[in-house]
Design an enzyme around this catalytic site. Sequence first.
Site, PDB file in Angstrom:
ATOM      1  N   VAL A   1      24.915  42.034 -11.545  1.00  0.00           N
ATOM      2  CA  VAL A   1      25.141  43.019 -10.481  1.00  0.00           C
ATOM      3  C   VAL A   1      23.807  43.577  -9.985  1.00  0.00           C
ATOM      4  O   VAL A   1      23.625  43.801  -8.789  1.00  0.00           O
ATOM      5  CB  VAL A   1      26.067  44.166 -10.962  1.00  0.00           C
ATOM      6  N   CYS A   2      22.865  43.757 -10.887  1.00  0.00           N
ATOM      7  CA  CYS A   2      21.576  44.389 -10.554  1.00  0.00           C
ATOM      8  C   CYS A   2      20.858  43.729  -9.375  1.00  0.00           C
ATOM      9  O   CYS A   2      20.424  44.432  -8.459  1.00  0.00           O
ATOM     10  CB  CYS A   2      20.673  44.446 -11.776  1.00  0.00           C
ATOM     11  N   PRO A   3      20.726  42.389  -9.335  1.00  0.00           N
ATOM     12  CA  PRO A   3      19.989  41.821  -8.198  1.00  0.00           C
ATOM     13  C   PRO A   3      20.697  42.036  -6.866  1.00  0.00           C
ATOM     14  O   PRO A   3      20.032  42.170  -5.838  1.00  0.00           O
ATOM     15  CB  PRO A   3      19.866  40.331  -8.540  1.00  0.00           C
TER      16      PRO A   3
ATOM     17  N   GLU B   1      22.363  44.745  -6.013  1.00  0.00           N
ATOM     18  CA  GLU B   1      22.043  46.121  -5.631  1.00  0.00           C
ATOM     19  C   GLU B   1      20.599  46.255  -5.170  1.00  0.00           C
ATOM     20  O   GLU B   1      20.310  46.896  -4.160  1.00  0.00           O
ATOM     21  CB  GLU B   1      22.240  47.068  -6.816  1.00  0.00           C
ATOM     22  N   LEU B   2      19.689  45.681  -5.936  1.00  0.00           N
ATOM     23  CA  LEU B   2      18.266  45.796  -5.614  1.00  0.00           C
ATOM     24  C   LEU B   2      17.935  45.100  -4.300  1.00  0.00           C
ATOM     25  O   LEU B   2      17.116  45.597  -3.514  1.00  0.00           O
ATOM     26  CB  LEU B   2      17.427  45.249  -6.761  1.00  0.00           C
TER      27      LEU B   2
END
Length: 187
Positions: A46-48, A50-51
Amino acid sequence: MALINTPIKPFKATAYKEGKFVDISDADTKGKWSIFFFYPADFTFVCPTELEDLAGIYPDLQKLNVEVYSVSTDTHFSHKAWHDTSPAIGKINYYMVGDQSGTITNNFDVMRPGVGLADRATFLVDPEGIIQFMEITSEGVGRNATELFRKVKAAQYVASHPGEVCPAKWEEGEKTLAPSLDLVGKI
């Protein structure tokens, strides 16, 4: 966790930004708006998303005098490796802060106990270093940069217009409210 309207705590860290390692501290946030965008770990799922979403609005945030600090407990070396190998993360021009000591993550009270990873959390800090809003979501729930951008504009509007507040879904240019006894029960 009553952090709203409190000053951020002192910190020092090394970040990766635009091909360089740079030392940063809480002093770097003074005089401008700052977003602290905590995420669990590099090389995740999920992090990439969002970033990358945040990278898309970064130029617009800079026009509003807002700096972005993405923070995880990974090292700045790991951030560089991720930036160099991921097409999504390669779009990032804001600070990718290495917080392997957990100082910043603990300062904002978003360290997962016994895990060593940050919660998925966002904080907006005003130019005086005071936390104006925060959002924390569960591991599987990604954030929306467009909504964050709207909230930043609302917070900046309220800061520059004492006595006015922004209602739900407020967009720049729309009517605001002036809280008063006359409004009680009429909205």
